[in-house]
Design a protein around this motif. Structure first.
Motif, PDB file in Angstrom:
ATOM      1  N   SER A  86       3.224  19.096  -2.618  1.00 29.53           N
ATOM      2  CA  SER A  86       3.294  17.853  -1.797  1.00 29.53           C
ATOM      3  C   SER A  86       4.475  17.513  -1.199  1.00 29.53           C
ATOM      4  N   GLY A  87       5.681  18.079  -1.371  1.00 30.85           N
ATOM      5  CA  GLY A  87       6.785  17.848  -0.759  1.00 30.85           C
ATOM      6  C   GLY A  87       7.170  18.626   0.441  1.00 30.85           C
ATOM      7  N   TRP A 145       2.372   9.211  -6.198  1.00 29.53           N
ATOM      8  CA  TRP A 145       2.934  10.501  -6.127  1.00 29.53           C
ATOM      9  C   TRP A 145       3.912  10.727  -6.947  1.00 29.53           C
ATOM     10  N   CYS A 146       4.644   9.797  -7.329  1.00 25.87           N
ATOM     11  CA  CYS A 146       5.625   9.882  -8.539  1.00 25.87           C
ATOM     12  C   CYS A 146       5.219  10.177  -9.860  1.00 25.87           C
ATOM     13  N   PHE A 147       3.964   9.266 -10.210  1.00 27.29           N
ATOM     14  CA  PHE A 147       3.496   9.630 -11.696  1.00 27.29           C
ATOM     15  C   PHE A 147       2.580  10.645 -11.826  1.00 27.29           C
ATOM     16  N   SER A 148       2.101  11.294 -10.465  1.00 20.28           N
ATOM     17  CA  SER A 148       0.945  12.332 -10.597  1.00 20.28           C
ATOM     18  C   SER A 148      -0.367  11.704 -11.186  1.00 20.28           C
ATOM     19  N   LEU A 149      -0.656  10.641 -10.880  1.00 20.73           N
ATOM     20  CA  LEU A 149      -1.884   9.743 -11.489  1.00 20.73           C
ATOM     21  C   LEU A 149      -3.212  10.456 -10.844  1.00 20.73           C
ATOM     22  N   ILE A 150      -3.244  11.089  -9.613  1.00 17.65           N
ATOM     23  CA  ILE A 150      -4.106  11.612  -9.171  1.00 17.65           C
ATOM     24  C   ILE A 150      -3.854  12.636  -8.190  1.00 17.65           C
ATOM     25  N   PRO A 151      -4.557  13.746  -7.894  1.00 18.29           N
ATOM     26  CA  PRO A 151      -4.013  14.619  -7.080  1.00 18.29           C
ATOM     27  C   PRO A 151      -3.549  14.225  -5.673  1.00 18.29           C
ATOM     28  N   ILE A 164       0.884  -1.204  -0.126  1.00 17.61           N
ATOM     29  CA  ILE A 164      -0.034   0.133   0.185  1.00 17.61           C
ATOM     30  C   ILE A 164       0.784   1.336   0.149  1.00 17.61           C
ATOM     31  N   THR A 165       1.887   1.368   0.884  1.00 15.39           N
ATOM     32  CA  THR A 165       2.988   2.406   0.810  1.00 15.39           C
ATOM     33  C   THR A 165       3.425   2.584  -0.537  1.00 15.39           C
ATOM     34  N   ILE A 166       3.996   1.405  -1.158  1.00 12.98           N
ATOM     35  CA  ILE A 166       4.525   1.890  -2.548  1.00 12.98           C
ATOM     36  C   ILE A 166       3.695   2.292  -3.540  1.00 12.98           C
ATOM     37  N   PHE A 167       2.354   1.723  -3.405  1.00 15.17           N
ATOM     38  CA  PHE A 167       1.462   2.208  -4.292  1.00 15.17           C
ATOM     39  C   PHE A 167       1.221   3.818  -4.082  1.00 15.17           C
TER      40      PHE A 167
END
Length: 264
Positions: free
Chosen positions: A204-205, A61-67, A53-56
């Motif tokens: 986000s950072g 976040w990395c791919f910016s797939l959702i906000p 779940i954490t890696i998901f």
């Protein structure tokens, strides 16, 4: 200009759909691999689920797939659904003010984008100050300064300034990769990348860093306190970057009245 923007937006939408599709596929392949590896090393259910779940969330976040803020809310929810942690433990970070600040900023960002106010501000600023090439760069910078506090999403700001700068380059008749087109594009990049650093909701950072600092020190830094401490630096970074670009404007083509009128 509207036709050019519509055509570019249409092409961009196809690119985004295809790009996001492959990112989603890659994300789930990685998750399957993580789960398989955890099972190979006989990790218990909670540990395997926690890592997966954490890696998901990290991949989202990395791919910016959702906000980013939605990913932050989804993470503890998945912990609870898959019985990795209790609700009291999983949602404890949401008892602070920072996550709610982010949600409020997201709502403000959506309102400005959907109503077109953000783009109107940017166009007004460039048209108001764009009497020479140097002042066009100043107009782009001022537009970013006005918009940045209200739009926390870096991607949203990139979309706005990509449309504005590309439309400006085409309208003024500058060739791709020319000095003028390069300076306009970099001006949009600089104001997005520098001025956001002064706001707690800049990206986000910054939000994640403030959350960790709050957990370690036990002290909460408000949005205004963060701004006051960083205000001198962000103006220095922003206008310092603009100053570097202005040094190159002496080699640009003169901005004729015809070009200024065409843009306005």
């Amino acid at each position: 200009m509207k036709e050019m923007e519509s055509e570019r937006a249409l092409k961009g939408s196809f690119y985004t759909i295809n790009s996001d599709f492959y990112k989603w596929i890659g994300t789930f392949i990685i998750l399957i691999m993580i789960w398989a590896i955890s099972q190979r090393y006989n990790l218990d259910y909670k540990t395997s689920s926690f890592f997966t779940i954490t890696i998901f969330a990290v991949l989202l976040w990395c791919f910016s797939l959702i906000p980013d803020a939605i990913t932050g809310l989804l993470l503890p929810t998945l912990y609870v659904v898959f019985k990795v942690a209790s609700p009291n433990t999983a949602f404890k970070p949401w008892t602070s003010t920072i996550p709610w600040l982010v949600l409020a900023a997201m709502l403000m960002s959506t309102m400005l984008n959907e109503t077109g106010v953000a783009r109107r501000i940017a166009i007004w600023s460039i048209a108001k100050f764009g009497k020479t090439f140097a002042t066009i760069l100043l107009g782009i910078t001022l537009a970013g300064i006005i918009i940045t506090p209200f739009i926390p999403s870096v991607i949203a700001k990139i979309v706005i300034f990509n449309i504005i700068t590309m439309g400006l380059i085409e309208t003024l008749g500058y060739k791709p990769k020319s000095l003028e087109a390069t300076l306009i594009t970099i001006a949009g990049f600089f104001v997005i990348s520098t001025f956001r650093l002064g706001f707690a909701t800049g990206d986000s950072g910054i939000i994640i860093g403030l959350n960790y600092a709050q957990q370690v020190t036990g002290q909460t830094l408000t949005w205004m306190q963060y701004l006051i401490h960083n205000l001198p630096y962000i103006f220095f970074y922003t206008f310092g970057s603009l100053g570097v670009l202005i040094l190159f404007t002496k080699n640009t083509e003169p901005l004729t009245k015809e070009k200024i009128f065409r843009f306005r």
